[in-house]
Design an enzyme around this catalytic site. Structure first.
Site, mmCIF file in Angstrom:
data_model
loop_
_atom_site.group_PDB
_atom_site.id
_atom_site.type_symbol
_atom_site.label_atom_id
_atom_site.label_comp_id
_atom_site.label_asym_id
_atom_site.label_seq_id
_atom_site.Cartn_x
_atom_site.Cartn_y
_atom_site.Cartn_z
ATOM 1 N N THR A 171 0.844 -1.184 0.000
ATOM 2 C CA THR A 171 0.000 0.000 0.000
ATOM 3 C C THR A 171 0.884 1.241 0.000
ATOM 4 O O THR A 171 1.702 1.432 0.911
ATOM 5 C CB THR A 171 -0.936 0.005 1.217
ATOM 6 O OG1 THR A 171 -1.843 -1.103 1.102
ATOM 7 C CG2 THR A 171 -1.741 1.286 1.284
ATOM 8 N N LYS A 228 -0.089 -0.814 -4.551
ATOM 9 C CA LYS A 228 -1.527 -0.569 -4.409
ATOM 10 C C LYS A 228 -1.772 0.883 -3.989
ATOM 11 O O LYS A 228 -1.260 1.326 -2.965
ATOM 12 C CB LYS A 228 -2.108 -1.516 -3.353
ATOM 13 C CG LYS A 228 -3.602 -1.332 -3.095
ATOM 14 C CD LYS A 228 -4.080 -2.298 -2.024
ATOM 15 C CE LYS A 228 -5.574 -2.161 -1.776
ATOM 16 N NZ LYS A 228 -5.920 -0.870 -1.142
ATOM 17 N N HIS A 252 -8.125 3.791 -2.155
ATOM 18 C CA HIS A 252 -8.321 3.311 -0.781
ATOM 19 C C HIS A 252 -9.805 3.330 -0.411
ATOM 20 O O HIS A 252 -10.176 3.593 0.733
ATOM 21 C CB HIS A 252 -7.511 4.153 0.212
ATOM 22 C CG HIS A 252 -6.911 3.345 1.323
ATOM 23 N ND1 HIS A 252 -5.585 2.986 1.360
ATOM 24 C CD2 HIS A 252 -7.453 2.820 2.441
ATOM 25 C CE1 HIS A 252 -5.335 2.285 2.455
ATOM 26 N NE2 HIS A 252 -6.466 2.168 3.132
#
Length: 354
Positions: A171, A228, A252
């Site tokens: 992330t 991501k 997100h």
């Protein structure tokens, strides 16, 4: 289904026979979850414009079907990093599953496996990876927040690899947390007895996260690494240059920076820049099989589904997760047939009405 065959939540049987679509699961889950848990899953950042835009943008896209094509046999399979998936839908990484169901990530893994889907386990799992691996019959991937403790981060990557996780999703869009007002109003915290073994005492990453840290992580990872949280074509290009194996177009789920565009709007620009050099996945707002079809048509190799999995888990444990995925898969197959597409390869941007 007989009463003794129904899934149990806190010892009580749960009848999922009335669940027709993914929106039904959210309604059921809201009545079963604690307010704190529901607000954690359902909410976004600030005024939640991006949360709404994720859905509105998908709803606004119109389909352009062809008729009289042979769709008697459909092939929905895709291959990612050498692994063949029966359909292009993965379970997105979401945190703290034990606040949604007593069995937590174990139920998620069982449900995803029964539905033949890859489960991307969050680094904020409330169940150790070794235990999840024992019940998963389908591949696991692992999502990672990079920590200020490099040794901790490297050890966690190696742990995920050692138990057989086939890819890492890093992330990259959370240097700080977002303004999660609804979450703050319910004073969100993990209930007593629930903990996240890999959170290292922190809820967000503290390391100054830059491309240099991504290069460092990719340098020792033994499995494909996906970044991501990519929304900008320039960042997609940088990801390729440092050796990322794939990217996930993600905002997100609207939980960090509000008023960024919907992922389905961003996707075409990323696809154009990447030009098929690495796989592109997308999450954000997927609730219908037509949403999956639209994402594939605009260039995604697969999609990930997060909040609906959480609501399915809260509603019916492993069975709820399985049914969530099965509904979405069935709707996707219907959408393919009704637009005259029999294979993933035949789904392209001509499917979107201009």
């Amino acid at each position: 289904m007989a009463q003794d065959q129904l899934p149990l939540i806190n010892g009580e049987p749960v009848d999922l026979s009335g669940i027709i679509n993914l929106f039904d699961f959210e309604k059921m889950a809201e009545g079963k979850m604690t307010k704190m848990a529901y607000e954690y899953v359902a909410s976004g950042a600030a005024d939640e414009f991006t949360v709404r835009w994720n859905r509105q943008a998908l709803d606004t896209l119109k389909l352009n079907p062809n008729v009289l094509n042979d769709v008697s046999t459909l092939d929905t399979s895709v291959t990612l990093f050498g692994h063949k998936l029966p359909y292009p839908i993965l379970v997105a990484p979401t945190a703290f599953h034990k606040i949604m169901h007593p069995e937590g990530e174990l139920a998620t893994a069982r449900g995803a496996s029964k539905a033949e889907a890859i489960y991307v386990v969050s680094s904020f799992t409330t169940t150790p990876l070794e235990e999840i691996k024992k019940v998963a019959s389908e591949p696991l991937w692992f999502q990672l927040y990079v920590r200020d403790d490099k040794e901790f981060t490297k050890n966690l990557v190696q742990k995920a690899e050692s138990i057989g996780c086939r890819a890492l999703c890093i992330t990259v869009d959370t240097p700080v947390g977002g303004a999660r007002n609804r979450q703050a109003r319910v004073n969100f915290k993990l209930p007593e007895g629930v903990n996240a073994p890999y959170a290292n005492g922190e809820m967000i990453q503290k390391m100054p996260l830059t491309w240099k840290e991504m290069e460092w992580l990719i340098s020792f990872a033994k499995v494909p690494v996906l970044l991501k949280g990519i929304l900008h074509p320039d960042d997609a290009e940088k990801a390729i240059q440092i050796g990322a194996s794939g990217i996930i177009v993600s905002n997100h789920s609207g939980r960090n920076l509000d008023t960024v565009p919907a992922t389905i709007e961003v996707l075409p620009r990323i696809v154009e820049r990447v030009n098929k050099r690495i796989p592109i996945l997308m999450d954000g707002g997927i609730r219908r099989g037509t949403d999956v079809l639209k994402a594939i048509a605009l260039g995604a190799n697969a999609v990930l589904v997060g909040k609906p999995i959480c609501f399915g888990l809260a509603s019916g444990g492993a069975e709820g997760v399985t049914k969530t995925l099965e509904i979405l898969r069935a709707e996707f197959e219907m959408a393919m047939a009704l637009t005259g597409r029999s294979t993933i390869a035949s789904i392209d941007k001509s499917l979107i009405w201009k």
